[in-house]
Design a protein around this motif. Structure first.
Motif, PDB file in Angstrom:
ATOM      1  N   CYS A  74       0.866  -1.163   0.029  1.00  0.00           N
ATOM      2  CA  CYS A  74      -0.084   0.065  -0.085  1.00  0.00           C
ATOM      3  C   CYS A  74       0.758   1.223  -0.129  1.00  0.00           C
ATOM      4  O   CYS A  74       2.037   1.091   0.197  1.00  0.00           O
ATOM      5  N   VAL A  75       0.308   2.449  -0.188  1.00  0.00           N
ATOM      6  CA  VAL A  75       0.846   3.604  -0.312  1.00  0.00           C
ATOM      7  C   VAL A  75       0.576   4.394   0.990  1.00  0.00           C
ATOM      8  O   VAL A  75      -0.724   4.496   1.202  1.00  0.00           O
ATOM      9  N   GLN A  76       1.385   4.766   1.820  1.00  0.00           N
ATOM     10  CA  GLN A  76       1.420   5.479   3.114  1.00  0.00           C
ATOM     11  C   GLN A  76       0.139   6.278   3.136  1.00  0.00           C
ATOM     12  O   GLN A  76      -0.740   6.357   3.813  1.00  0.00           O
ATOM     13  N   SER A  77       0.281   7.249   2.192  1.00  0.00           N
ATOM     14  CA  SER A  77      -0.804   8.713   2.308  1.00  0.00           C
ATOM     15  C   SER A  77      -1.986   8.013   1.672  1.00  0.00           C
ATOM     16  O   SER A  77      -3.026   8.719   2.210  1.00  0.00           O
ATOM     17  N   ASP A  78      -2.235   6.816   1.181  1.00  0.00           N
ATOM     18  CA  ASP A  78      -3.759   6.431   1.208  1.00  0.00           C
ATOM     19  C   ASP A  78      -4.506   6.154   2.321  1.00  0.00           C
ATOM     20  O   ASP A  78      -5.656   6.132   2.188  1.00  0.00           O
ATOM     21  N   LEU A  79      -3.712   6.148   3.508  1.00  0.00           N
ATOM     22  CA  LEU A  79      -4.270   5.956   4.659  1.00  0.00           C
ATOM     23  C   LEU A  79      -4.021   7.251   5.575  1.00  0.00           C
ATOM     24  O   LEU A  79      -3.901   6.865   6.739  1.00  0.00           O
ATOM     25  N   VAL A  80      -3.889   8.100   4.862  1.00  0.00           N
ATOM     26  CA  VAL A  80      -3.367   9.648   5.780  1.00  0.00           C
ATOM     27  C   VAL A  80      -4.723   9.956   6.900  1.00  0.00           C
ATOM     28  O   VAL A  80      -4.313  10.627   7.827  1.00  0.00           O
ATOM     29  N   ARG A  81      -5.885   9.760   6.586  1.00  0.00           N
ATOM     30  CA  ARG A  81      -6.924  10.020   7.662  1.00  0.00           C
ATOM     31  C   ARG A  81      -6.842   9.260   8.868  1.00  0.00           C
ATOM     32  O   ARG A  81      -6.911   9.464   9.990  1.00  0.00           O
ATOM     33  N   GLU A  82      -6.414   7.705   8.622  1.00  0.00           N
ATOM     34  CA  GLU A  82      -6.235   6.834   9.699  1.00  0.00           C
ATOM     35  C   GLU A  82      -5.215   7.155  10.493  1.00  0.00           C
ATOM     36  O   GLU A  82      -5.123   7.166  11.886  1.00  0.00           O
ATOM     37  N   LEU A  83      -3.936   7.376   9.757  1.00  0.00           N
ATOM     38  CA  LEU A  83      -2.619   7.617  10.104  1.00  0.00           C
ATOM     39  C   LEU A  83      -2.780   9.004  10.860  1.00  0.00           C
ATOM     40  O   LEU A  83      -2.155   9.173  12.148  1.00  0.00           O
ATOM     41  N   GLY A  84      -3.347   9.903  10.371  1.00  0.00           N
ATOM     42  CA  GLY A  84      -3.260  11.235  11.256  1.00  0.00           C
ATOM     43  C   GLY A  84      -4.176  11.155  12.582  1.00  0.00           C
ATOM     44  O   GLY A  84      -3.439  11.807  13.317  1.00  0.00           O
ATOM     45  N   ALA A  85      -5.096  10.302  12.522  1.00  0.00           N
ATOM     46  CA  ALA A  85      -5.879  10.354  13.796  1.00  0.00           C
ATOM     47  C   ALA A  85      -5.043   9.494  14.748  1.00  0.00           C
ATOM     48  O   ALA A  85      -4.947  10.054  15.922  1.00  0.00           O
ATOM     49  N   LEU A  86      -4.392   8.402  14.386  1.00  0.00           N
ATOM     50  CA  LEU A  86      -3.683   7.702  15.505  1.00  0.00           C
ATOM     51  C   LEU A  86      -2.380   8.596  15.795  1.00  0.00           C
ATOM     52  O   LEU A  86      -1.903   8.493  16.906  1.00  0.00           O
ATOM     53  N   THR A  87      -1.583   9.176  14.930  1.00  0.00           N
ATOM     54  CA  THR A  87      -0.449   9.972  14.877  1.00  0.00           C
ATOM     55  C   THR A  87      -0.674  10.852  16.226  1.00  0.00           C
ATOM     56  O   THR A  87      -0.105  11.080  17.135  1.00  0.00           O
ATOM     57  N   TRP A  88      -2.008  11.772  16.081  1.00  0.00           N
ATOM     58  CA  TRP A  88      -2.492  12.681  17.073  1.00  0.00           C
ATOM     59  C   TRP A  88      -2.592  11.885  18.420  1.00  0.00           C
ATOM     60  O   TRP A  88      -2.025  12.464  19.559  1.00  0.00           O
ATOM     61  N   VAL A  89      -3.232  10.929  18.624  1.00  0.00           N
ATOM     62  CA  VAL A  89      -3.491  10.107  19.746  1.00  0.00           C
ATOM     63  C   VAL A  89      -2.175   9.827  20.348  1.00  0.00           C
ATOM     64  O   VAL A  89      -1.902   9.818  21.590  1.00  0.00           O
ATOM     65  N   LEU A  90      -1.048   9.271  19.496  1.00  0.00           N
ATOM     66  CA  LEU A  90       0.081   8.990  20.104  1.00  0.00           C
ATOM     67  C   LEU A  90       1.029  10.080  20.357  1.00  0.00           C
ATOM     68  O   LEU A  90       1.847  10.027  21.285  1.00  0.00           O
ATOM     69  N   GLU A  91       0.989  11.343  19.617  1.00  0.00           N
ATOM     70  CA  GLU A  91       1.614  12.650  20.122  1.00  0.00           C
ATOM     71  C   GLU A  91       1.002  13.056  21.406  1.00  0.00           C
ATOM     72  O   GLU A  91       1.846  13.450  22.341  1.00  0.00           O
ATOM     73  N   CYS A  92      -0.093  12.546  21.879  1.00  0.00           N
ATOM     74  CA  CYS A  92      -0.788  13.192  23.110  1.00  0.00           C
ATOM     75  C   CYS A  92      -0.245  11.987  24.022  1.00  0.00           C
ATOM     76  O   CYS A  92      -0.602  12.012  25.482  1.00  0.00           O
ATOM     77  N   THR A  93       0.550  10.931  23.767  1.00  0.00           N
ATOM     78  CA  THR A  93       1.112   9.935  24.561  1.00  0.00           C
ATOM     79  C   THR A  93       2.568   9.909  24.600  1.00  0.00           C
ATOM     80  O   THR A  93       2.972   9.671  25.691  1.00  0.00           O
ATOM     81  N   CYS A  94       3.289  10.660  23.706  1.00  0.00           N
ATOM     82  CA  CYS A  94       4.694  10.811  23.602  1.00  0.00           C
ATOM     83  C   CYS A  94       5.001  12.164  24.410  1.00  0.00           C
ATOM     84  O   CYS A  94       4.192  13.005  24.486  1.00  0.00           O
ATOM     85  N   THR A  95       6.192  12.173  24.951  1.00  0.00           N
ATOM     86  CA  THR A  95       6.768  13.474  25.478  1.00  0.00           C
ATOM     87  C   THR A  95       7.613  14.258  24.509  1.00  0.00           C
ATOM     88  O   THR A  95       8.328  13.431  23.571  1.00  0.00           O
ATOM     89  N   TYR A  96       7.852  15.378  24.530  1.00  0.00           N
ATOM     90  CA  TYR A  96       8.820  16.185  23.937  1.00  0.00           C
ATOM     91  C   TYR A  96      10.340  15.583  24.174  1.00  0.00           C
ATOM     92  O   TYR A  96      10.987  15.183  22.868  1.00  0.00           O
ATOM     93  N   GLY A  97      10.579  15.557  25.395  1.00  0.00           N
ATOM     94  CA  GLY A  97      11.937  14.696  25.478  1.00  0.00           C
ATOM     95  C   GLY A  97      12.099  13.530  24.749  1.00  0.00           C
ATOM     96  O   GLY A  97      13.150  13.172  24.287  1.00  0.00           O
ATOM     97  N   GLU A  98      11.108  12.723  24.656  1.00  0.00           N
ATOM     98  CA  GLU A  98      11.412  11.532  24.174  1.00  0.00           C
ATOM     99  C   GLU A  98      11.689  11.566  22.619  1.00  0.00           C
ATOM    100  O   GLU A  98      12.444  11.066  21.801  1.00  0.00           O
ATOM    101  N   ALA A  99      10.809  12.397  22.104  1.00  0.00           N
ATOM    102  CA  ALA A  99      10.902  12.701  20.512  1.00  0.00           C
ATOM    103  C   ALA A  99      12.370  13.301  20.116  1.00  0.00           C
ATOM    104  O   ALA A  99      12.796  13.267  19.262  1.00  0.00           O
ATOM    105  N   ALA A 100      12.791  14.324  21.028  1.00  0.00           N
ATOM    106  CA  ALA A 100      13.974  15.117  20.814  1.00  0.00           C
ATOM    107  C   ALA A 100      15.117  14.290  21.073  1.00  0.00           C
ATOM    108  O   ALA A 100      16.316  14.620  20.305  1.00  0.00           O
ATOM    109  N   ARG A 101      15.138  13.340  21.843  1.00  0.00           N
ATOM    110  CA  ARG A 101      16.325  12.244  21.829  1.00  0.00           C
ATOM    111  C   ARG A 101      16.479  11.273  20.867  1.00  0.00           C
ATOM    112  O   ARG A 101      17.532  10.620  20.725  1.00  0.00           O
ATOM    113  N   MET A 102      15.592  11.440  19.689  1.00  0.00           N
ATOM    114  CA  MET A 102      15.816  10.458  18.467  1.00  0.00           C
ATOM    115  C   MET A 102      17.112  10.867  17.947  1.00  0.00           C
ATOM    116  O   MET A 102      17.408  11.994  17.686  1.00  0.00           O
ATOM    117  N   ILE A 103      18.065  10.003  17.746  1.00  0.00           N
ATOM    118  CA  ILE A 103      19.539  10.094  17.016  1.00  0.00           C
ATOM    119  C   ILE A 103      19.341  10.779  15.740  1.00  0.00           C
ATOM    120  O   ILE A 103      20.065  11.869  15.431  1.00  0.00           O
TER     121      ILE A 103
END
Length: 321
Positions: A74-103
């Motif tokens: 599949c092509v990722q953007s064909d699921l953009v609505r599903e991925l957008g919704a889940l990404t927001w939920v996960l961003e509300c689960t993730c902390t800034y420090g965890e994201a900023a520590r990514m190498i």
């Protein structure tokens, strides 16, 4: 068990992508696995929209032409609505420090006054890719293992806070069939985005261009065909490409080749033959946009069906809807 792998349309598919991953997906993948073109990931840096769209279609065609099961693609953007919704939920689960520590974020943002916010947050999108499809295993190199670990952290935190929704993915070392180096500079991997394409063989290169690139490949002045990656990286790279195409051992092949000219002739012939069918089938698919669209739509629909209940549960249990 579901395995998930992706290829980013940052450039045309090259020989290393094909020998190292795509050919193996076709040979060993199952209809339960997920192989997607991560066009959303290609937007974390400046890009040309028309080129991104074209490369996405080209990569989809290459995967199908190589024999990867269309039901798993599949092509990722064909699921953009599903991925957008889940990404927001996960961003509300993730902390800034965890994201900023990514190498990768640290490396790509170092010394720059301004970077796109997506460079910081795309590991959360990657977590959504993985968790939405219920992937159990994610074959990745060292540069992406940290992102899979973030997906595990977010899945564990969400499940512990709201209830069990997500499978716990784990990163696995990909069973790479070949590690192809740049023909002009064997100290670096062959890459879609190399600054100079002289050392990169693309899957859709015509045979005469493939031969020219191989003939110009860097060797050395020793004049001995020997598999010695440390001492003779250019010669060894050619032997490894030949070995991958012929399913033989590099050292065994070296014994049958008297000089560098014979080595390059053998490599050129093997690469042209290895890519011939894939190139022809890819061209046929690109020349039949209706068929490619049909395959793409079917893959997207199957991916949505596989992910729908998981997304619905995540939204409901986190208090949405």
């Amino acid at each position: 068990m579901i395995r998930l792998s992706a290829i980013t349309p940052s450039g045309p598919v090259q020989l290393g992508n094909y020998l190292g991953a795509i050919r193996q997906w076709a040979a060993e993948g199952t209809a339960e696995d997920v192989y997607f073109i991560s066009d959303l990931h290609a937007m974390t840096t400046s890009h040309n929209p028309a080129r991104l769209r074209s490369l996405t279609r080209e990569q989809l065609a290459v995967l199908i032409a190589a024999g990867v099961d269309p039901r798993s693609v599949c092509v990722q953007s064909d699921l953009v609505r599903e991925l957008g919704a889940l990404t927001w939920v996960l961003e509300c689960t993730c902390t800034y420090g965890e994201a900023a520590r990514m190498i990768q974020f640290k490396e790509k943002s170092a010394g720059r006054d301004s970077v796109r916010l997506s460079l910081l947050t795309y590991p959360v999108l990657m977590a959504a890719d993985i968790l939405l499809q219920g992937a159990n295993e994610v074959p990745v190199g060292d540069d992406q293992a940290q992102h899979v670990e973030l997906a595990r952290v977010l899945a564990r935190r969400f499940n512990g806070t709201y209830g069990e929704v997500f499978a716990m993915p784990r990163s696995v070392v990909p069973q790479t069939a070949a590690r192809v180096r740049d023909l002009a500079d064997p100290t670096r991997k062959m890459a879609k985005t190399a600054p100079d394409s002289a050392g990169t063989v693309f899957v859709l290169d015509p045979p005469d261009l493939v031969r020219r690139k191989v003939k110009r490949a860097v060797t050395d002045d020793l004049g001995v065909v020997r598999h010695d990656p440390a001492g003779q990286p250019g010669v060894s790279n050619l032997l490894e490409v030949l070995a991958a195409c012929t399913r033989k051992e590099p050292a065994d092949l070296a014994d049958s080749l008297p000089d560098y000219a014979a080595l390059k002739d053998a490599v050129a012939d093997a690469v042209v033959e290895e890519l011939r069918g894939v190139r022809e089938r890819t061209r046929a698919l690109l020349d039949d946009p209706a068929e490619l669209d049909r395959v793409r739509a079917h893959g997207a629909e199957r991916a949505r069906e596989r992910a729908g209940h998981r997304l619905d549960a995540a939204l409901r249990m986190s208090g949405l809807g």
